[in-house]
Design a protein around this motif. Structure first.
Motif, PDB file in Angstrom:
ATOM      1  N   VAL A 276      20.627   4.838  36.377  1.00 37.85           N
ATOM      2  CA  VAL A 276      21.542   4.741  37.503  1.00 37.85           C
ATOM      3  C   VAL A 276      21.353   5.956  38.402  1.00 37.85           C
ATOM      4  N   GLU A 277      21.055   5.717  39.672  1.00 39.47           N
ATOM      5  CA  GLU A 277      20.939   6.795  40.645  1.00 39.47           C
ATOM      6  C   GLU A 277      22.126   6.704  41.597  1.00 39.47           C
ATOM      7  N   VAL A 278      22.834   7.813  41.802  1.00 42.47           N
ATOM      8  CA  VAL A 278      24.017   7.795  42.662  1.00 42.47           C
ATOM      9  C   VAL A 278      23.798   8.690  43.883  1.00 42.47           C
ATOM     10  N   TYR A 279      24.299   8.240  45.014  1.00 39.71           N
ATOM     11  CA  TYR A 279      24.154   8.953  46.273  1.00 39.71           C
ATOM     12  C   TYR A 279      25.468   8.880  47.048  1.00 39.71           C
ATOM     13  N   GLY A 280      25.799   9.949  47.733  1.00 37.62           N
ATOM     14  CA  GLY A 280      26.995   9.990  48.554  1.00 37.62           C
ATOM     15  C   GLY A 280      26.666   9.679  50.001  1.00 37.62           C
ATOM     16  N   PRO A 281      27.634   9.847  50.899  1.00 34.64           N
ATOM     17  CA  PRO A 281      27.435   9.517  52.310  1.00 34.64           C
ATOM     18  C   PRO A 281      26.430  10.422  53.017  1.00 34.64           C
ATOM     19  N   GLU A 282      26.033  11.511  52.359  1.00 37.49           N
ATOM     20  CA  GLU A 282      25.017  12.366  52.974  1.00 37.49           C
ATOM     21  C   GLU A 282      23.639  11.721  52.957  1.00 37.49           C
ATOM     22  N   SER A 283      23.465  10.692  52.132  1.00 37.26           N
ATOM     23  CA  SER A 283      22.192   9.974  52.051  1.00 37.26           C
ATOM     24  C   SER A 283      22.276   8.697  52.886  1.00 37.26           C
ATOM     25  N   SER A 284      21.179   8.356  53.549  1.00 40.23           N
ATOM     26  CA  SER A 284      21.180   7.172  54.412  1.00 40.23           C
ATOM     27  C   SER A 284      21.045   5.894  53.603  1.00 40.23           C
ATOM     28  N   MET A 285      21.592   4.810  54.133  1.00 40.27           N
ATOM     29  CA  MET A 285      21.472   3.520  53.471  1.00 40.27           C
ATOM     30  C   MET A 285      20.024   3.046  53.461  1.00 40.27           C
ATOM     31  N   THR A 286      19.309   3.281  54.551  1.00 43.74           N
ATOM     32  CA  THR A 286      17.917   2.855  54.614  1.00 43.74           C
ATOM     33  C   THR A 286      17.067   3.628  53.619  1.00 43.74           C
ATOM     34  N   GLY A 287      17.402   4.887  53.400  1.00 43.50           N
ATOM     35  CA  GLY A 287      16.657   5.690  52.429  1.00 43.50           C
ATOM     36  C   GLY A 287      16.826   5.176  51.008  1.00 43.50           C
ATOM     37  N   ILE A 288      18.026   4.690  50.682  1.00 46.09           N
ATOM     38  CA  ILE A 288      18.276   4.131  49.351  1.00 46.09           C
ATOM     39  C   ILE A 288      17.459   2.862  49.159  1.00 46.09           C
ATOM     40  N   CYS A 289      17.371   2.051  50.201  1.00 43.72           N
ATOM     41  CA  CYS A 289      16.560   0.834  50.125  1.00 43.72           C
ATOM     42  C   CYS A 289      15.096   1.182  49.860  1.00 43.72           C
ATOM     43  N   ALA A 290      14.606   2.206  50.534  1.00 48.33           N
ATOM     44  CA  ALA A 290      13.209   2.615  50.339  1.00 48.33           C
ATOM     45  C   ALA A 290      12.971   3.086  48.908  1.00 48.33           C
ATOM     46  N   ALA A 291      13.933   3.843  48.352  1.00 43.29           N
ATOM     47  CA  ALA A 291      13.799   4.322  46.979  1.00 43.29           C
ATOM     48  C   ALA A 291      13.777   3.157  45.993  1.00 43.29           C
ATOM     49  N   ALA A 292      14.621   2.161  46.243  1.00 41.18           N
ATOM     50  CA  ALA A 292      14.677   0.988  45.363  1.00 41.18           C
ATOM     51  C   ALA A 292      13.361   0.223  45.393  1.00 41.18           C
ATOM     52  N   ILE A 293      12.800   0.057  46.570  1.00 42.38           N
ATOM     53  CA  ILE A 293      11.549  -0.686  46.699  1.00 42.38           C
ATOM     54  C   ILE A 293      10.395   0.068  46.068  1.00 42.38           C
ATOM     55  N   GLU A 294      10.401   1.383  46.175  1.00 39.00           N
ATOM     56  CA  GLU A 294       9.346   2.177  45.533  1.00 39.00           C
ATOM     57  C   GLU A 294       9.389   1.978  44.027  1.00 39.00           C
ATOM     58  N   TYR A 295      10.584   1.887  43.469  1.00 42.76           N
ATOM     59  CA  TYR A 295      10.707   1.630  42.032  1.00 42.76           C
ATOM     60  C   TYR A 295      10.100   0.277  41.675  1.00 42.76           C
ATOM     61  N   VAL A 296      10.443  -0.735  42.434  1.00 42.48           N
ATOM     62  CA  VAL A 296       9.926  -2.089  42.171  1.00 42.48           C
ATOM     63  C   VAL A 296       8.412  -2.138  42.328  1.00 42.48           C
ATOM     64  N   LYS A 297       7.911  -1.483  43.361  1.00 45.38           N
ATOM     65  CA  LYS A 297       6.468  -1.489  43.623  1.00 45.38           C
ATOM     66  C   LYS A 297       5.689  -0.819  42.502  1.00 45.38           C
ATOM     67  N   GLY A 298       6.335   0.095  41.797  1.00 41.48           N
ATOM     68  CA  GLY A 298       5.654   0.796  40.712  1.00 41.48           C
ATOM     69  C   GLY A 298       5.183  -0.132  39.603  1.00 41.48           C
ATOM     70  N   PHE A 299       5.783  -1.310  39.492  1.00 43.74           N
ATOM     71  CA  PHE A 299       5.399  -2.252  38.445  1.00 43.74           C
ATOM     72  C   PHE A 299       4.260  -3.174  38.901  1.00 43.74           C
ATOM     73  N   ASP A 300       3.852  -3.040  40.171  1.00 44.91           N
ATOM     74  CA  ASP A 300       2.779  -3.879  40.690  1.00 44.91           C
ATOM     75  C   ASP A 300       1.429  -3.183  40.646  1.00 44.91           C
ATOM     76  N   LYS A 301       1.425  -1.924  40.214  1.00 46.48           N
ATOM     77  CA  LYS A 301       0.179  -1.167  40.197  1.00 46.48           C
ATOM     78  C   LYS A 301      -0.659  -1.524  38.970  1.00 46.48           C
TER      79      LYS A 301
END
Length: 301
Positions: A276-301
């Motif tokens: 579980v990764e937690v972020y407050g309002p100091e982090s952007s919503m778009t940045g969280i989406c990018a982090a999530a996709i990077e995690y998913v992409k890691g299984f495609d390598k």
């Protein structure tokens, strides 16, 4: 609007702003050919049902409205749009899943909605009753039952940003659902909503990682800690399935009691052995989406 400052009277003053013109309410900004001060009479006489169709746009006849943020047309969608603009008939076509195995060619707007709704997997209709039985808003539509990016987002605007960002980053085909919860749902309502979303997000594990985006923007009146209680209760019950499906939770929220809510999310992750990764309002919503996709992409390598 960013950044902004305050003027000498303490009022907000924008230093920079970016806007996109859209056609959501273009008809409201058109001068009527009947005259600006014309008052339409009671029904059965001349009325304003389609007055906007007979009015020139104040933006100009050749104004082209851009697509929503993160949206681009396929060649097929562009072709149908061209046909629609050149006829008095209505021709609408949107691709939800290019690899889908069920497609619609339906006559009539009402009928098309019925067909689409009936094709949702069993979880979707649950929220028809749940949403109608509360003063809160609980919306949930399954886009891809085998998707690897799932949303549990608070707020309609935030849900659009999350979904559009996932699509803009090239993972629209992996977006499992679209939905939002808002209007201060109580713990029991949030639990029911969360449990069904989690059950959908963990169905049919294939060994690859999945991401669940939880949270939203900065709440004005919703008690973040209270709504997270319901979500945490559902996480506890579905924890084995979350592990089996390699789901990583990305939590981002702001608003009343958000610190307690995020701390509780982090604690339940540590307790149950869930990532579980937690972020407050100091982090952007778009940045969280990018982090999530990077995690998913890691299984495609």
């Amino acid at each position: 609007m960013n950044p902004f400052t305050f003027d000498g009277n303490g009022m907000p003053f924008p230093l920079d702003i970016r806007m996109e013109l859209d056609d959501t309410s273009a008809f409201r900004n058109m001068p009527s050919k009947w005259g600006e001060d014309y008052e339409f009479p009671l029904p059965c006489e001349l009325d304003d049902t389609s007055a906007f169709r007979n009015t020139p746009s104040k933006w100009g006849e050749d104004c082209e409205f851009p697509l929503p943020f993160g949206r681009s047309l396929t060649s097929a969608e562009a072709h149908i749009m061209g046909l629609d603009e050149g006829t008095g008939a209505s021709l609408k076509f949107t691709v939800l899943n290019p690899k889908g195995r069920v497609w619609l060619m339906v006559a009539g707007g009402g009928a098309s909605v019925i067909y689409a709704v009936l094709l949702r997997i069993e979880a979707a209709p649950v929220f028809v009753g749940l949403d109608e039985g509360t003063g809160a808003s609980l919306k949930f539509t399954v886009l891809n039952p085998k998707g690897r990016v799932w949303l549990m987002v608070a707020g309609g605007s935030a849900s659009v940003i999350y979904a559009d960002t996932v699509g803009d980053l090239g993972f629209a085909q992996e977006l499992g659902n679209y939905g939002e919860y808002s209007g201060a749902p109580n713990t029991a309502e949030t639990y029911s909503y969360a449990k069904t979303v989690l059950e959908c997000a963990t169905a049919n594990p294939d060994g690859r990682g999945r991401a669940l985006l939880i949270g939203g923007g900065i709440a004005n009146f919703t008690d973040v800690a209270a709504t997270f209680k319901g979500i945490i209760q559902a996480i506890r019950e579905v924890a084995p399935a979350l592990k089996a499906a390699n789901v990583r939770l990305f939590v981002r929220r702001g608003g009343p009691n958000y610190q307690q809510g995020l701390a509780a999310m982090k604690a339940v992750g540590a307790e149950l052995g869930l990532p579980v990764e937690v972020y407050g309002p100091e982090s952007s919503m778009t940045g969280i989406c990018a982090a999530a996709i990077e995690y998913v992409k890691g299984f495609d390598k």
